[in-house]
Design an enzyme around this catalytic site. Structure first.
Site, PDB file in Angstrom:
ATOM      1  N   PHE A 137       1.309  -1.170  -0.013  1.00 41.74           N
ATOM      2  CA  PHE A 137       0.060   0.087  -0.044  1.00 41.74           C
ATOM      3  C   PHE A 137       0.585   0.631  -0.434  1.00 41.74           C
ATOM      4  CE2 PHE A 137      -2.481   3.235   2.070  1.00 41.74           C
ATOM      5  CZ  PHE A 137      -3.456   3.408   1.077  1.00 41.74           C
ATOM      6  N   ASP A 222       9.156   2.651   2.332  1.00 42.79           N
ATOM      7  CA  ASP A 222       8.060   3.201   2.668  1.00 42.79           C
ATOM      8  C   ASP A 222       8.025   3.240   4.214  1.00 42.79           C
ATOM      9  OD1 ASP A 222       5.524   4.517   3.241  1.00 42.79           O
ATOM     10  OD2 ASP A 222       4.612   3.695   1.237  1.00 42.79           O
ATOM     11  N   LYS A 251       2.352   9.679   8.322  1.00 47.30           N
ATOM     12  CA  LYS A 251       1.400   9.035   9.389  1.00 47.30           C
ATOM     13  C   LYS A 251       2.304   9.658  11.370  1.00 47.30           C
ATOM     14  CE  LYS A 251      -1.476   5.871   8.049  1.00 47.30           C
ATOM     15  NZ  LYS A 251      -0.644   4.861   6.499  1.00 47.30           N
TER      16      LYS A 251
HETATM   17  C1  LIG Z   1      -0.942   5.584   4.910  1.00 47.05           C
HETATM   18  C2  LIG Z   1       0.440   4.810   4.641  1.00 47.05           C
HETATM   19  C3  LIG Z   1       0.534   5.813   3.213  1.00 47.05           C
HETATM   20  C4  LIG Z   1      -0.536   7.045   2.718  1.00 47.05           C
HETATM   21  O1  LIG Z   1      -0.268   8.071   3.663  1.00 47.05           O
HETATM   22  P1  LIG Z   1      -1.847   8.800   3.372  1.00 47.05           P
HETATM   23  O2  LIG Z   1      -1.494   9.836   4.248  1.00 47.05           O
HETATM   24  O3  LIG Z   1      -2.885   8.271   3.285  1.00 47.05           O
HETATM   25  O4  LIG Z   1      -1.206   9.198   2.246  1.00 47.05           O
HETATM   26  C5  LIG Z   1       0.807   5.208   1.602  1.00 47.05           C
HETATM   27  N1  LIG Z   1       1.837   4.593   2.621  1.00 47.05           N
HETATM   28  C6  LIG Z   1       2.461   3.623   3.468  1.00 47.05           C
HETATM   29  C7  LIG Z   1       2.726   2.068   4.191  1.00 47.05           C
HETATM   30  C8  LIG Z   1       0.772   3.658   4.102  1.00 47.05           C
HETATM   31  O5  LIG Z   1       0.294   2.530   5.554  1.00 47.05           O
END
Ligand SMILES: *Cc1c(COP(=O)(O)O)cnc(C)c1O
Length: 395
Positions: A137, A222, A251
């Site tokens: 994700f 990420d 986050k």
């Molecule tokens: C939450 C998340 C995103 C996206 O972040 P947003 O602030 O909602 O755009 C991307 N990568 C990972 C691993 C995430 O947990």
């Protein structure tokens, strides 16, 4: 009363979220209260956002002190909180440079753009493809949903952006065979969050690092969900003795205020010269001042160590539950990013927990994800485990 509020919400707010029928009004530490005065112990923490819990007094103070001085100026000028935050991140990570933005998806957009720009600057424009993971994700913008290995997130938005190739997570051979002369980077979450709380097998990330080095390809982590202490280290990569070339954060970075960051090594970051990338709100004084305070509190109060200890304890308690209940297929995760895979749909359990005063989160239909504030205490974990035990007993 709250049913009137909910009707008003549904009349006026776009229907992109499937919401529980409660209206959260305030929070303190690991507790939340709704408009009916019911309280909940929060094991969701804004989806791994509020690592210091809710309404942290020092963060609130830093925020309001900065708001008294200066909200915003353009990135045409320097501002002190942004400089201090970037310096802290550089001092405490592998990286040499930081680019600030406003969300996780934006941080990943910046990472994807930087990887392409890096090779373009080197005269290798044909190197633009990125190897990403199934069940990953990375966000909901066009580029980041194109990098996300989940059909349901891409559905209806095709054609997605060209340039992403997918392989199974934890299969380094697949990464090796997917890389070719058009590949600029490998992108992955060191521990997959949204996709099901999946940890890397021992040696996997090291193997991917070696494959990237041999092929001259960049490695992007990420760490939007895993960063800022969530896994029991400041950044998850520290567990695996592997450093990426580019890392994205968001986050928990400002404990609930919108911020994203893309960090990179100097030789790569230098591909982003003046005018190459920008955002109006990135690194704004109020939010960077709050974020800096978040990081200082985490450091001073040894929150990462606390997370490691309570995470181990929590996982042990979940394993105890697994011994008692046939319906639990697997307990996994690291630090306070824990998952409990069920042999059945998890929705009913989430609902029952809520009625009993605990907020938990279910992903991929059958995986309960526990991502509480990192300040959670054993007593709160014990109370949740007791509640889950009773619910599972009646199942
Ligand atoms: C939450 C998340 C995103 C996206 O972040 P947003 O602030 O909602 O755009 C991307 N990568 C990972 C691993 C995430 O947990």
């Amino acid at each position: 009363m709250s049913s009137e509020i909910i009707k008003k919400a549904d009349r006026n707010i776009a229907g992109t979220y499937k919401r529980f029928p409660i209206v959260i009004e305030r929070g303190k530490g690991c507790r939340l209260w709704d408009t009916k005065g019911r309280s909940y112990t929060d094991f969701v923490a804004g989806i791994a956002v509020c690592n210091l819990g809710h309404a942290h007094p020092l963060v609130a103070k830093a925020l309001s002190a900065q708001a008294d001085i200066l909200f915003h100026v353009s990135n045409l000028y320097y501002t002190l909180p942004q400089i201090e935050l970037a310096s802290w991140l550089v001092e405490n990570s592998f990286a040499d440079k930081v680019f600030f933005c406003n969300s996780g998806a934006e941080a990943n957009e910046a990472a994807i753009k930087l990887a392409r720009k890096y090779f373009s600057e080197k005269g290798e424009k044909s190197r633009y493809r990125i190897v990403a993971m199934e069940k990953s994700f990375h966000g909901r913008t066009m580029a980041t949903l194109s990098a996300t290995g989940q059909e349901k997130i891409r559905k209806g938005f095709e054609p997605v952006l060209d340039g992403f190739d997918f392989v199974e997570f934890n299969d380094s051979k697949a990464v090796e065979s997917k890389i070719d002369s058009s590949t600029c980077a490998v992108l992955l979450e060191p521990v997959q969050g949204e996709g099901g709380v999946r940890c890397p097998d021992s040696g996997y990330l090291k193997a991917v690092r070696r494959i990237c080095d041999e092929a001259g390809v960049l490695l992007i982590f990420d760490e939007i969900q895993t960063g800022i202490g969530r896994t029991g280290k400041l950044f998850a990569y520290e567990h695996f003795e592997v450093e990426p070339d580019i890392m994205t954060l968001a986050k928990a970075l400002a404990n609930g205020l919108p911020i994203g960051a893309m960090l990179a090594r100097e030789n790569i970051a230098s591909a982003f010269g003046p005018g190459a990338h920008a955002t109006t709100f990135g690194g704004t004084p109020v939010i960077t001042a709050a974020s800096l305070e978040v990081l200082k509190v985490i450091e001073r109060e040894k929150i990462v160590e606390h997370c490691r200890k309570t995470g181990d304890y929590f996982k042990e308690r979940l394993s105890w539950l697994k011994e008692r209940h046939e319906v639990i297929e697997d307990v996994r995760g690291i630090g306070l990013l824990l998952g409990m895979k069920l042999k059945t749909d998890g929705g009913a359990i989430v609902k029952e927990c809520m009625e009993k005063g605990f907020l938990i989160n279910c992903i991929q239909d059958s995986i309960i994800r526990f991502i509480p504030p990192l300040i959670i205490e054993k007593e709160e974990i014990d109370a949740l485990v007791k509640c889950l035990d009773e619910i599972l007993m009646d199942l």
